[in-house]
Write a protein that holds these residues in place. Structure first.
Motif, PDB file in Angstrom:
ATOM      1  N   ILE A   1      -9.746  16.524  23.971  1.00 52.52           N
ATOM      2  CA  ILE A   1      -8.472  16.158  23.331  1.00 52.52           C
ATOM      3  C   ILE A   1      -8.400  16.789  22.027  1.00 52.52           C
ATOM      4  O   ILE A   1      -7.097  17.307  21.768  1.00 52.52           O
ATOM      5  N   GLN A   2      -9.308  16.839  21.453  1.00 53.00           N
ATOM      6  CA  GLN A   2      -9.286  17.509  19.928  1.00 53.00           C
ATOM      7  C   GLN A   2      -8.752  19.021  20.105  1.00 53.00           C
ATOM      8  O   GLN A   2      -7.893  19.328  19.418  1.00 53.00           O
ATOM      9  N   GLN A   3      -9.151  19.518  21.172  1.00 47.34           N
ATOM     10  CA  GLN A   3      -8.871  21.053  21.053  1.00 47.34           C
ATOM     11  C   GLN A   3      -7.385  21.196  21.733  1.00 47.34           C
ATOM     12  O   GLN A   3      -6.557  21.905  21.236  1.00 47.34           O
ATOM     13  N   ALA A   4      -6.704  20.084  22.861  1.00 55.56           N
ATOM     14  CA  ALA A   4      -5.462  20.227  23.243  1.00 55.56           C
ATOM     15  C   ALA A   4      -4.633  19.959  22.146  1.00 55.56           C
ATOM     16  O   ALA A   4      -3.601  20.526  22.056  1.00 55.56           O
ATOM     17  N   LEU A   5      -4.882  18.988  21.196  1.00 58.40           N
ATOM     18  CA  LEU A   5      -3.950  18.701  20.036  1.00 58.40           C
ATOM     19  C   LEU A   5      -3.836  19.883  19.296  1.00 58.40           C
ATOM     20  O   LEU A   5      -2.751  19.972  18.658  1.00 58.40           O
ATOM     21  N   ALA A   6      -4.793  20.680  19.116  1.00 60.81           N
ATOM     22  CA  ALA A   6      -5.034  21.749  18.237  1.00 60.81           C
ATOM     23  C   ALA A   6      -3.939  22.843  18.647  1.00 60.81           C
ATOM     24  O   ALA A   6      -3.459  23.840  18.067  1.00 60.81           O
ATOM     25  N   ASP A   7      -3.815  22.842  19.968  1.00 60.25           N
ATOM     26  CA  ASP A   7      -2.836  23.867  20.762  1.00 60.25           C
ATOM     27  C   ASP A   7      -1.531  23.149  20.693  1.00 60.25           C
ATOM     28  O   ASP A   7      -0.478  23.777  21.464  1.00 60.25           O
ATOM     29  N   TRP A   8      -1.061  22.051  20.462  1.00 63.46           N
ATOM     30  CA  TRP A   8       0.180  21.500  20.166  1.00 63.46           C
ATOM     31  C   TRP A   8       0.886  22.550  19.194  1.00 63.46           C
ATOM     32  O   TRP A   8       0.409  23.092  18.725  1.00 63.46           O
ATOM     33  N   PRO A   9       2.437  22.415  19.669  1.00 67.23           N
ATOM     34  CA  PRO A   9       3.300  23.201  18.605  1.00 67.23           C
ATOM     35  C   PRO A   9       3.014  22.564  17.206  1.00 67.23           C
ATOM     36  O   PRO A   9       2.944  21.461  17.024  1.00 67.23           O
ATOM     37  N   PRO A  10       2.970  23.525  16.181  1.00 64.55           N
ATOM     38  CA  PRO A  10       2.680  23.093  14.906  1.00 64.55           C
ATOM     39  C   PRO A  10       3.690  22.203  14.079  1.00 64.55           C
ATOM     40  O   PRO A  10       3.251  21.556  13.296  1.00 64.55           O
ATOM     41  N   GLN A  11       5.132  22.273  14.645  1.00 67.96           N
ATOM     42  CA  GLN A  11       5.935  21.276  14.360  1.00 67.96           C
ATOM     43  C   GLN A  11       5.696  19.905  14.568  1.00 67.96           C
ATOM     44  O   GLN A  11       6.400  19.009  13.960  1.00 67.96           O
ATOM     45  N   VAL A  12       4.746  19.576  15.630  1.00 68.09           N
ATOM     46  CA  VAL A  12       4.539  18.333  15.920  1.00 68.09           C
ATOM     47  C   VAL A  12       3.193  18.006  15.180  1.00 68.09           C
ATOM     48  O   VAL A  12       2.029  18.035  15.483  1.00 68.09           O
ATOM     49  N   PRO A  13       3.134  16.981  13.945  1.00 68.25           N
ATOM     50  CA  PRO A  13       1.944  16.725  13.336  1.00 68.25           C
ATOM     51  C   PRO A  13       1.177  15.646  14.101  1.00 68.25           C
ATOM     52  O   PRO A  13       1.762  14.541  14.738  1.00 68.25           O
ATOM     53  N   THR A  14      -0.093  15.866  13.913  1.00 68.28           N
ATOM     54  CA  THR A  14      -0.803  14.946  14.868  1.00 68.28           C
ATOM     55  C   THR A  14      -1.858  14.175  13.904  1.00 68.28           C
ATOM     56  O   THR A  14      -2.260  14.578  12.885  1.00 68.28           O
ATOM     57  N   ARG A  15      -2.458  13.002  14.303  1.00 68.82           N
ATOM     58  CA  ARG A  15      -3.440  12.189  13.744  1.00 68.82           C
ATOM     59  C   ARG A  15      -4.282  11.569  14.715  1.00 68.82           C
ATOM     60  O   ARG A  15      -3.802  11.025  15.975  1.00 68.82           O
ATOM     61  N   ALA A  16      -5.642  11.991  15.059  1.00 67.19           N
ATOM     62  CA  ALA A  16      -6.457  11.843  15.959  1.00 67.19           C
ATOM     63  C   ALA A  16      -7.355  10.677  15.659  1.00 67.19           C
ATOM     64  O   ALA A  16      -8.059  11.139  14.607  1.00 67.19           O
TER      65      ALA A  16
END
Length: 206
Positions: free
Chosen positions: A87-102
């Motif tokens: 999941i952490q790797q998948a979130l790292a590949d998200w478009p950079p304009q969408v900020p995430t917090r895991a």
């Protein structure tokens, strides 16, 4: 003597089998890239580094990175080992304009390959969909927990003023409803969504 094969009656079982079969095939292809082609390219790159004026090094490096990215798109390198890391790797590949917090645990029991692959497909689709909206969330919080009701993946898109109407329409789109129904079918769990004034939340429980 001819032996007749009894046709499969349980269509749900058949669909699950095909999904598992496809997930395992993709994982084998990705492993072949990582353990075969990438290793060969790494050896070639090392040889080029030792040669004077090796102009082909940049091309080999580009090819190496492209193959590495292709392998990761086909199947996460953490597919067998750790759902949180996948999941952490998948979130790292998200478009950079969408900020995430895991919020992900450091330890997690092994999940079936096909199950993890489905969750990653859901995350990938959602990341692209959020990035395509006219207004972006302040943060998208992703958490993975285990409790008395089973394991739960929660994704919450939080907005400054209000959830965009277009995102609410997306939540009812054919493609997204198909993802939710597929999760229900293949994991024997349940997927749901809920929204407030500024938050749209999805939960996947199995």
């Amino acid at each position: 003597m001819t032996k007749l094969v009894k046709p499969v009656i349980d269509q749900v079982w058949l669909l699950r089998w095909w999904h598992r079969h496809q997930a395992q095939r993709l994982n084998r292809e990705a492993d072949a890239i990582r353990n075969g082609l990438l290793q060969d390219l790494f050896a070639v790159r090392r040889q080029l580094e030792l040669l004077p004026g090796s102009g082909g090094l940049a091309a080999v490096e580009h090819l190496y990175q492209a193959l590495d990215a292709l392998g990761n798109r086909l199947s996460s390198p953490y597919l067998h080992d750790s759902l949180p890391l996948a999941i952490q790797q998948a979130l790292a590949d998200w478009p950079p304009q969408v900020p995430t917090r895991a919020e992900l645990p450091s330890h997690w029991p092994a999940e079936p390959v096909e199950h993890t692959l489905l969750l990653l497909a859901v995350l990938n689709h959602l990341g692209q969909a959020l990035a395509a909206q006219p207004s972006l969330p302040q943060v998208c919080a992703v958490s993975l927990t285990a409790g008395s009701d089973g394991q739960r993946l929660t994704i919450a898109a939080n907005y400054a003023s209000a959830v965009p109407p277009a995102l609410l329409e997306l939540d009812q789109s054919e493609a997204w409803r198909a993802y939710l129904a597929t999760f229900d079918l293949f994991s024997q769990g349940r997927a749901s969504s809920a929204h407030g004034a500024t938050t749209l939340r999805w939960a996947f429980v199995w």
